[in-house]
Design a protein around this motif. Structure first.
Motif, PDB file in Angstrom:
ATOM      1  N   ALA A   1      -9.680   0.760  -7.536  1.00  0.00           N
ATOM      2  CA  ALA A   1      -8.309   0.997  -7.995  1.00  0.00           C
ATOM      3  C   ALA A   1      -7.838  -0.140  -8.901  1.00  0.00           C
ATOM      4  CB  ALA A   1      -7.373   1.163  -6.808  1.00  0.00           C
ATOM      5  N   SER A   2      -8.148  -1.370  -8.519  1.00  0.00           N
ATOM      6  CA  SER A   2      -7.762  -2.507  -9.345  1.00  0.00           C
ATOM      7  C   SER A   2      -8.511  -2.496 -10.668  1.00  0.00           C
ATOM      8  CB  SER A   2      -8.005  -3.811  -8.589  1.00  0.00           C
ATOM      9  OG  SER A   2      -7.425  -4.893  -9.276  1.00  0.00           O
TER      10      SER A   2
ATOM     11  N   TRP B   1       1.038   2.478  -3.614  1.00  0.00           N
ATOM     12  CA  TRP B   1      -0.168   2.711  -4.398  1.00  0.00           C
ATOM     13  C   TRP B   1      -0.174   4.145  -4.955  1.00  0.00           C
ATOM     14  CZ3 TRP B   1      -4.580   0.523  -0.798  1.00  0.00           C
ATOM     15  CH2 TRP B   1      -4.448  -0.866  -0.700  1.00  0.00           C
ATOM     16  N   GLY B   2      -0.817   4.318  -6.083  1.00  0.00           N
ATOM     17  CA  GLY B   2      -1.000   5.647  -6.660  1.00  0.00           C
ATOM     18  C   GLY B   2       0.225   6.210  -7.348  1.00  0.00           C
TER      19      GLY B   2
ATOM     20  N   SER C   1       0.811  -1.221   0.000  1.00  0.00           N
ATOM     21  CA  SER C   1       0.000   0.000   0.000  1.00  0.00           C
ATOM     22  C   SER C   1       0.843   1.270   0.000  1.00  0.00           C
ATOM     23  CB  SER C   1      -0.979  -0.003   1.174  1.00  0.00           C
ATOM     24  OG  SER C   1      -0.305  -0.054   2.410  1.00  0.00           O
TER      25      SER C   1
ATOM     26  N   ASN D   1     -13.324  -2.910  -5.498  1.00  0.00           N
ATOM     27  CA  ASN D   1     -11.912  -2.555  -5.636  1.00  0.00           C
ATOM     28  C   ASN D   1     -11.721  -1.671  -6.873  1.00  0.00           C
ATOM     29  OD1 ASN D   1      -9.142  -2.407  -5.701  1.00  0.00           O
ATOM     30  ND2 ASN D   1      -8.820  -4.587  -5.325  1.00  0.00           N
TER      31      ASN D   1
ATOM     32  N   ALA E   1      -9.523   0.106 -12.241  1.00  0.00           N
ATOM     33  CA  ALA E   1      -8.917   1.162 -13.064  1.00  0.00           C
ATOM     34  C   ALA E   1      -7.627   0.678 -13.719  1.00  0.00           C
ATOM     35  CB  ALA E   1      -8.666   2.406 -12.212  1.00  0.00           C
ATOM     36  N   VAL E   2      -6.816  -0.083 -12.977  1.00  0.00           N
ATOM     37  CA  VAL E   2      -5.569  -0.610 -13.548  1.00  0.00           C
ATOM     38  C   VAL E   2      -5.891  -1.560 -14.701  1.00  0.00           C
ATOM     39  CG1 VAL E   2      -3.563  -2.093 -13.096  1.00  0.00           C
ATOM     40  CG2 VAL E   2      -4.169  -0.290 -11.473  1.00  0.00           C
TER      41      VAL E   2
ATOM     42  N   THR F   1       0.469  -0.499 -12.809  1.00  0.00           N
ATOM     43  CA  THR F   1       0.287  -0.392 -14.256  1.00  0.00           C
ATOM     44  C   THR F   1       1.566  -0.782 -14.985  1.00  0.00           C
ATOM     45  OG1 THR F   1      -1.392   1.316 -13.998  1.00  0.00           O
ATOM     46  CG2 THR F   1      -0.268   1.219 -16.127  1.00  0.00           C
TER      47      THR F   1
END
Length: 185
Positions: A142-143, A107-108, A104, A140, A145-146, A113
């Protein structure tokens, strides 16, 4: 039986490489974090022995060529920040599944990616895969989006597929075809 070697791949900021026993402490730190396993059907790891077992399983997979398991190492620090795996191969159909996790703290920053892009490119161009699948908890974001950034498309929804931390959890299925991948370029 097909063999799927795990090479060393490099990107601008990462080295994707086979896991080794000295990675146990870093790997434990990734999967001991409740934020990382929030949407996984496993509890956070409570001892480095979990990491050692996972690494032994990875070493077995390297020997028998059944999976491609990468440790995601930060090129500038050498820290193991996560994993990305190509697994559950179906050689006759030239498809497999992909899974990934990132500490974590990272992340970001675009690392997931970058790691997935390298692993997918290897899968499609070196292993000659035609299809890669992923399933994630729809919460989830964020996942999701990836995956969508990589060109994966939502293909299905399965309610109450898993029990995650004591509660029923849904799954969204994603698929990525080599033709989608090549069209990105």
């Amino acid at each position: 039986m097909s063999s799927y070697p795990t090479p060393i791949l490099t990107t601008d900021r990462l080295t994707l490489r086979p896991l080794t026993m000295p990675d146990a402490a870093d790997l434990f730190a990734v999967f001991a974090d409740p934020l990382v396993v929030r949407y996984w059907s496993a509890e956070p790891w409570t001892s480095v022995s979990f990491a050692e077992t996972a690494i032994r399983q990875a070493l077995d997979a390297y020997r028998d060529g059944s999976e491609v398991r990468f440790g995601i190492e930060l090129a500038d620090t050498g820290v193991l920040a996560g994993t990305v795996n190509l697994h559950h191969f179906f050689p006759q159909n030239r498809r497999c599944e992909i899974g990934y996790a990132l500490a974590s703290a990272y992340w970001g920053k675009g690392y997931a990616t970058e790691a997935l892009e390298a692993a997918l490119d290897y899968g499609f161009h070196e292993l000659r895969l035609n299809r890669v699948e992923a399933d994630i908890d729809p919460r989830n974001a964020a996942s999701a989006a990836v995956l969508e950034r990589m060109g994966f498309r939502k293909e299905g929804y399965m309610p109450e597929r898993w029990i995650v931390h004591g509660e029923m959890a849904d799954t969204v299925n994603y698929g990525l075809l080599r033709s989608y991948w090549d069209a990105r370029a």
